[in-house]
Scaffold this active site. Structure first.
Site, PDB file in Angstrom:
ATOM      1  N   ASP A 368      83.435  83.662 -11.972  1.00  0.00           N
ATOM      2  CA  ASP A 368      82.328  83.933 -12.896  1.00  0.00           C
ATOM      3  C   ASP A 368      81.804  85.350 -12.680  1.00  0.00           C
ATOM      4  O   ASP A 368      82.466  86.214 -12.096  1.00  0.00           O
ATOM      5  CB  ASP A 368      81.247  82.848 -12.712  1.00  0.00           C
ATOM      6  CG  ASP A 368      80.459  82.575 -13.975  1.00  0.00           C
ATOM      7  OD1 ASP A 368      79.538  83.370 -14.275  1.00  0.00           O
ATOM      8  OD2 ASP A 368      80.741  81.587 -14.682  1.00  0.00           O
ATOM      9  N   ASP A 480      80.641  84.972 -22.208  1.00  0.00           N
ATOM     10  CA  ASP A 480      79.201  84.718 -22.101  1.00  0.00           C
ATOM     11  C   ASP A 480      78.419  85.662 -23.010  1.00  0.00           C
ATOM     12  O   ASP A 480      78.940  86.678 -23.478  1.00  0.00           O
ATOM     13  CB  ASP A 480      78.807  84.944 -20.627  1.00  0.00           C
ATOM     14  CG  ASP A 480      77.565  84.164 -20.213  1.00  0.00           C
ATOM     15  OD1 ASP A 480      76.846  83.665 -21.086  1.00  0.00           O
ATOM     16  OD2 ASP A 480      77.326  84.078 -18.995  1.00  0.00           O
ATOM     17  N   ASN A 482      74.226  86.725 -22.928  1.00  0.00           N
ATOM     18  CA  ASN A 482      72.997  86.293 -22.270  1.00  0.00           C
ATOM     19  C   ASN A 482      71.689  86.879 -22.780  1.00  0.00           C
ATOM     20  O   ASN A 482      70.713  86.918 -22.031  1.00  0.00           O
ATOM     21  CB  ASN A 482      73.119  86.565 -20.763  1.00  0.00           C
ATOM     22  CG  ASN A 482      74.016  85.547 -20.102  1.00  0.00           C
ATOM     23  OD1 ASN A 482      73.798  84.349 -20.220  1.00  0.00           O
ATOM     24  ND2 ASN A 482      75.058  86.004 -19.450  1.00  0.00           N
ATOM     25  N   CYS A 528      79.967  80.686 -24.359  1.00  0.00           N
ATOM     26  CA  CYS A 528      78.785  80.404 -23.550  1.00  0.00           C
ATOM     27  C   CYS A 528      77.720  81.411 -23.963  1.00  0.00           C
ATOM     28  O   CYS A 528      78.040  82.542 -24.320  1.00  0.00           O
ATOM     29  CB  CYS A 528      79.189  80.601 -22.079  1.00  0.00           C
ATOM     30  SG  CYS A 528      77.834  80.642 -20.915  1.00  0.00           S
ATOM     31  N   ASP A 550      73.198  75.464 -18.951  1.00  0.00           N
ATOM     32  CA  ASP A 550      73.108  75.838 -17.536  1.00  0.00           C
ATOM     33  C   ASP A 550      72.465  74.720 -16.730  1.00  0.00           C
ATOM     34  O   ASP A 550      72.351  74.831 -15.507  1.00  0.00           O
ATOM     35  CB  ASP A 550      72.300  77.131 -17.371  1.00  0.00           C
ATOM     36  CG  ASP A 550      73.168  78.349 -17.617  1.00  0.00           C
ATOM     37  OD1 ASP A 550      74.406  78.211 -17.579  1.00  0.00           O
ATOM     38  OD2 ASP A 550      72.623  79.431 -17.863  1.00  0.00           O
TER      39      ASP A 550
HETATM   40  C1  DGJ Z   1      74.916  82.397 -17.914  1.00  0.00           C
HETATM   41  C2  DGJ Z   1      75.916  81.292 -17.929  1.00  0.00           C
HETATM   42  O1  DGJ Z   1      75.448  80.220 -18.675  1.00  0.00           O
HETATM   43  C3  DGJ Z   1      76.221  80.875 -16.501  1.00  0.00           C
HETATM   44  O2  DGJ Z   1      77.114  79.800 -16.489  1.00  0.00           O
HETATM   45  C4  DGJ Z   1      76.781  82.051 -15.752  1.00  0.00           C
HETATM   46  O3  DGJ Z   1      78.026  82.404 -16.290  1.00  0.00           O
HETATM   47  C5  DGJ Z   1      75.806  83.221 -15.816  1.00  0.00           C
HETATM   48  N1  DGJ Z   1      75.429  83.510 -17.169  1.00  0.00           N
HETATM   49  C6  DGJ Z   1      76.411  84.444 -15.187  1.00  0.00           C
HETATM   50  O4  DGJ Z   1      75.624  85.533 -15.319  1.00  0.00           O
END
Ligand code: DGJ
Length: 742
Positions: A368, A480, A482, A528, A550
């Site tokens: 990851d 991902d 975020n 994700c 998460d």
């Molecule tokens: C958010 C993801 O949902 C997690 O599983 C992980 O990959 C983190 N980001 C890593 O920064």
């Protein structure tokens, strides 16, 4: 499946064995009217009685001398604003000559087998022409010469109609599309509950239900992603409808960007329903000869409750959205190092971890976040996709080879759309960042967004990923994302085209997916976005599984997976076992409960297996073996939800093989109740006359017994080691019952 056409006046009846969808063109006004969507009815040569026209006071009328032709009271199929319909409009087009006043009138239709080819975006995959038929209804605005094509696709086997709209500018001047929903439809009554899947980070897709009320109610995202807050889906359930009874309509948008799903209930109790790209900050300049096509929306109907609707959606997703390679495949049991190490790892640690994973029976090890230069926390390094040689001296290529030699595959995390301060792109190409050069940029998790509406950026990121994928042995990518998008501005677009940014951005994301899939077709993608912030059918078109949340606590996951299953097949749901106390809620649940809950998806782990005792490792081995035995059943069987965690203390569901010979029933109680009443759970989907055995029990039962009388919580079904009286006397206790035809 067929589309019947009545020609005088024009009426269209799309039907298959399950559903009918009827629309007609109003003779007087050229308006396309909603007539019926529901259980299949036989075709007739006239449906004129379905568009009643009533004279009402205090209104406006389209036809002089006729007071019955008010758009305000018509049930319309793709309504405009400005000619007397004061409800929410489905579109808004600005022309230089008359602003937002347009008059789209019916001019003709096309009918054809299969569907038209689509490039560069998620759409229903129709590999065999025989599986679908398409109707295009063509309307034209005589002044601007813009053509509007309402597209309806009906499938042979599904209780669904898939709608979208295409605009073609055949005029001499550009026009601006300010709003373009994928579909709209007016229901004749408002007696429905609206079901939505809503939440936030760590509690995604919880089921919410509320009765429709006069006025507007909606689900939406303005974050640039489909988001955690609302899934791009809602259902309308008749007041008496439940899991296994009553009429239910579902609306699922094949799109991963900003969306709006809206219901506008008017004072005459008509419910206008629509879904599409969110009009907030949206506009699209359409030059002469250009086209704009909305995302597709799947409209599904069931006369037998929500579970049946879910099964219809699961089938359509697995057969017509997910890539062919991933429909019948066996998904690897993976182990991810995120919650085991976070950013704190080196090659030695990872090698130990992967070696342990190989001996325990995992198929895939996933590295990851934190593998690239300088990434020791979340403040840095995104977009500098060079392996951190101080952590991994032989880079990703060396590490991936070593892992492969252990007999398991290697997967890698990326966050392709993001950039951190201080990185090469951040310093040398500020024009590649989303945001206005004279305005502050809002950060999210200390990071900024790359401008994926700019092809140069997509190419650049592709180049970096391609290099790593080419040099290494990578069979899986976790993609991902975020943070939400703010200050939506592309330095690559002129000021008057900034309204195109969000849509162009997500098209850029799709483009990168397409390029990667073309170059590396064997790689399995998991999408994700801070957990499950991008769980939508658009993503599933490229990445056949999505990290659901998460939050990996067993009971929280029961709710998340239960809600997610309303739309999405179990195989698409990323589910992991993690450590206790759980990192999100601090709850302690048994390894058994965490495993049994995670079985119901694309199963994996993310905890430090190197720190486990031998006894625990043995348990892990057994769980993986059990899952592998049941993987076909779980990932390709039919899902039946039995008890909702949103309505009680016990949750339950089952999967049943298509031939009804094998099932697996999951039960989880949240809190133990002292001296509790006896529980019984009624199974579903079995063959009434077949004899079944609950594995481990000496008794057999007919299918009808198990379905109508139910499984009783007594000694006949449960492990003999348990004191039956206290069978559920633990918090967060799970049970799995295997059902086999004998
Ligand atoms: C958010 C993801 O949902 C997690 O599983 C992980 O990959 C983190 N980001 C890593 O920064």
């Amino acid at each position: 499946m067929s589309i019947s056409v009545n020609k005088n006046p024009m009426e269209f009846h799309l039907f298959n064995q399950k559903i009918s969808y009827i629309i007609r063109v109003d003779e007087e006004t050229g308006e396309v009217l909603s007539c019926y969507f529901g259980k299949h009815i036989q075709h007739k040569d006239s449906y004129s009685y379905l568009s009643e026209k009533i004279e009402r006071p205090c209104t406006t009328s389209l036809v002089e001398g006729n007071h019955k032709s008010s758009l305000e009271f018509m049930r319309r199929e793709y309504p405009d604003f400005g000619h007397g319909d004061f409800r929410t409009a489905a579109f808004d087009i600005h022309t230089e000559v008359s602003g937002s006043i347009c008059e789209f009138k019916y001019v003709g239709y096309n009918l054809f087998k299969g569907r038209k080819a689509v490039q560069g975006k998620p759409h229903l995959r129709i590999e065999n022409e025989k599986d679908a038929e398409t109707l295009e209804i063509i309307l034209v605005d005589a002044v601007s010469k813009v053509r509007m094509i309402l597209t309806y696709l009906i499938l042979e086997e599904s209780a669904s109609v898939v709608r979208s709209v295409r605009f073609v500018n055949e005029g001499k001047k550009p026009v601006i599309i300010k709003k373009a929903m994928s579909f709209s439809m007016d229901f004749r009554d408002k007696d429905y509950k609206m079901l939505s899947l809503s939440g936030t980070w760590a509690r995604e897709r919880h089921i919410e239900k509320s009765l429709l009320h006069p006025g507007v109610q909606s689900v939406y995202s303005t974050r640039g992603t489909s988001g955690h807050t609302f899934n791009p889906f809602f259902a309308l359930m008749k007041e008496n409808a439940e899991e296994y009874q009553g009429e239910v309509y579902g609306f699922s948008l094949l799109y991963s960007g900003n969306f709006l799903g809206l219901i506008d209930v008017d004072t005459f109790e008509t419910a206008r329903v629509m879904m599409g790209i969110h009009p907030q900050d949206f506009s699209w300049k359409l030059n002469t000869s250009e086209e704009f096509e909305t995302p597709e929306c799947i409209m599904t109907y069931s006369s037998t409750g929500l579970n049946d609707l879910s099964q219809e959606l699961h089938k359509i997703i697995m057969k017509h959205i997910v890539r062919e390679e991933h429909r019948q495949d066996i998904r690897p049991v993976l182990i991810n190092n995120w919650e085991a190490t976070y950013f704190d790892f080196n090659e030695e640690k990872i090698i130990d971890f992967a070696e342990e994973a190989a001996t325990l029976g995992f198929d895939l090890f996933v590295l990851d976040d934190g593998w690239f230069e300088g990434r020791n926390d979340d403040t840095t390094s995104l977009s500098d996709w060079n392996p951190d040689l101080s952590k991994l001296p032989e880079g990703i290529s060396g590490l991936s080879r070593k892992v492969k030699e252990m007999g398991i595959s290697f997967g890698l995390w990326f966050e392709p759309e993001m950039v951190s301060k201080g990185t090469n792109i951040f310093e040398t190409h500020p024009e590649y960042l989303v945001g206005h050069p004279m305005r502050k940029r809002t950060h999210g998790r200390n990071q900024y967004v790359l401008d994926f509406s700019n092809d140069e950026v997509v190419e650049l990121v592709f180049g970096m990923m391609e290099k790593i994928l080419t040099e290494s042995e990578i069979s899986y990518i976790k993609w991902d994302m975020n943070r939400s998008i703010t200050e939506a501005w592309s330095m690559n677009l002129p000021a008057e085209r900034q309204g195109e940014f969000y849509h162009r951005y997500i098209m850029g994301v799709y483009k990168l997916y397409e390029k990667l899939i073309d170059a590396f077709p064997e790689v399995l993608f998991e999408s994700c976005a801070s957990g499950g912030g991008r769980f939508d059918p658009g993503m599933l078109y490229y990445a056949p599984q999505t990290w659901a949340s998460d939050d990996t606590d067993a009971w929280e996951r029961v709710k998340i997976q239960y809600g997610t299953s309303v739309v999405y097949p179990l195989k698409t749901i990323g589910t992991h076992v993690s450590a206790v106390p759980n990192h999100q809620v601090g709850r302690i649940t048994s390894l058994k409960a965490r495993n049994e809950t995670a079985y119901f998806g694309s199963f994996g782990y993310e905890m430090d297996i190197t720190k486990m005792s031998e006894e625990e490792k043995n348990q892990v081995r057994k769980h993986i073996l059990f899952f592998k035995e049941k993987r076909q059943l779980i990932q390709h069987g039919d899902l039946y939800r039995l008890l909702s965690p949103f309505e009680g203390n016990i949750a339950s569901w089952m999967v049943l093989s298509k031939d009804q010979k094998e099932g697996l029933v999951y039960i989880c109680q949240a809190l133990a109740i002292p001296n509790a009443p006896q529980i019984r759970i009624k199974l579903k989907g079995l063959n009434e006359k077949s004899k079944y055995q609950v594995v481990g029990s000496d008794h057999w039962h007919y299918g009808d017994e198990l379905m109508y009388l139910g499984i009783l919580f007594n000694e006949h079904y449960f492990e003999s080691a348990d004191n039956v009286q206290f069978v559920l006397n633990h918090d967060f206790r799970t049970y799995l019952l295997e059902i086999k035809e004998i």
